[in-house]
Design a protein around this motif. Structure first.
Motif, mmCIF file in Angstrom:
data_model
loop_
_atom_site.group_PDB
_atom_site.id
_atom_site.type_symbol
_atom_site.label_atom_id
_atom_site.label_comp_id
_atom_site.label_asym_id
_atom_site.label_seq_id
_atom_site.Cartn_x
_atom_site.Cartn_y
_atom_site.Cartn_z
ATOM 1 N N ARG A 1 22.922 26.930 -24.921
ATOM 2 C CA ARG A 1 22.648 26.950 -26.362
ATOM 3 C C ARG A 1 23.944 26.730 -27.135
ATOM 4 O O ARG A 1 24.962 27.336 -26.838
ATOM 5 C CB ARG A 1 22.036 28.283 -26.769
ATOM 6 C CG ARG A 1 20.656 28.506 -26.195
ATOM 7 C CD ARG A 1 20.057 29.797 -26.731
ATOM 8 N NE ARG A 1 18.735 29.988 -26.210
ATOM 9 C CZ ARG A 1 18.386 31.008 -25.417
ATOM 10 N NH1 ARG A 1 19.258 31.918 -25.088
ATOM 11 N NH2 ARG A 1 17.158 31.103 -24.978
ATOM 12 N N SER A 2 23.855 25.884 -28.157
ATOM 13 C CA SER A 2 25.024 25.601 -28.989
ATOM 14 C C SER A 2 25.260 26.753 -29.964
ATOM 15 O O SER A 2 24.375 27.592 -30.186
ATOM 16 C CB SER A 2 24.804 24.311 -29.776
ATOM 17 O OG SER A 2 23.787 24.496 -30.744
ATOM 18 N N VAL A 3 26.442 26.750 -30.554
ATOM 19 C CA VAL A 3 26.762 27.744 -31.578
ATOM 20 C C VAL A 3 25.738 27.656 -32.705
ATOM 21 O O VAL A 3 25.277 28.687 -33.206
ATOM 22 C CB VAL A 3 28.199 27.534 -32.102
ATOM 23 C CG1 VAL A 3 28.451 28.355 -33.352
ATOM 24 C CG2 VAL A 3 29.211 27.882 -31.021
ATOM 25 N N ALA A 4 25.340 26.441 -33.091
ATOM 26 C CA ALA A 4 24.357 26.272 -34.163
ATOM 27 C C ALA A 4 23.032 26.934 -33.806
ATOM 28 O O ALA A 4 22.431 27.624 -34.637
ATOM 29 C CB ALA A 4 24.146 24.786 -34.451
ATOM 30 N N GLU A 5 22.567 26.739 -32.578
ATOM 31 C CA GLU A 5 21.295 27.343 -32.162
ATOM 32 C C GLU A 5 21.403 28.861 -32.090
ATOM 33 O O GLU A 5 20.508 29.580 -32.527
ATOM 34 C CB GLU A 5 20.857 26.786 -30.811
ATOM 35 C CG GLU A 5 19.495 27.278 -30.387
ATOM 36 C CD GLU A 5 19.002 26.666 -29.097
ATOM 37 O OE1 GLU A 5 17.981 27.164 -28.586
ATOM 38 O OE2 GLU A 5 19.625 25.726 -28.584
ATOM 39 N N LEU A 6 22.514 29.350 -31.552
ATOM 40 C CA LEU A 6 22.711 30.798 -31.472
ATOM 41 C C LEU A 6 22.797 31.410 -32.864
ATOM 42 O O LEU A 6 22.248 32.489 -33.111
ATOM 43 C CB LEU A 6 23.970 31.120 -30.667
ATOM 44 C CG LEU A 6 23.885 30.816 -29.175
ATOM 45 C CD1 LEU A 6 25.281 30.847 -28.551
ATOM 46 C CD2 LEU A 6 22.960 31.791 -28.474
ATOM 47 N N ASP A 7 23.465 30.723 -33.778
ATOM 48 C CA ASP A 7 23.575 31.190 -35.154
ATOM 49 C C ASP A 7 22.193 31.301 -35.782
ATOM 50 O O ASP A 7 21.856 32.298 -36.421
ATOM 51 C CB ASP A 7 24.461 30.240 -35.953
ATOM 52 C CG ASP A 7 24.645 30.679 -37.396
ATOM 53 O OD1 ASP A 7 24.619 31.893 -37.674
ATOM 54 O OD2 ASP A 7 24.837 29.798 -38.257
#
Length: 71
Positions: free
Chosen positions: A39-45
């Motif tokens: 998971r990317s930082v964007a998805e985790l955010d």
């Protein structure tokens, strides 16, 4: 932090989860569980927004050395 960066748990992060260290409260623990290297930082955010701010939680995890960018 780049929104496309993938994060992984560090050895310290895996240890913190296993030992349930007090500094790893429920919100941080939930976020740390989601960090899987896929998971990317964007998805985790986005996923962490309902837990009190995904980006802020990720910054705390990074600052404590519990997660790191995937090489």
């Amino acid at each position: 932090m780049d929104k496309n960066t993938l994060l992984v748990k560090t050895e310290k992060g895996r240890d913190a989860m296993a030992r349930r260290v007090p500094e790893l409260g429920p919100r941080l623990r939930s976020m740390l569980i989601m960090v899987d290297g896929r998971r990317s930082v964007a998805e985790l955010d986005k996923r962490g927004a309902g837990r009190g701010g995904g980006a802020a939680l990720l910054e705390q995890l990074l600052g404590r050395g519990w997660v790191a960018p995937l090489d």
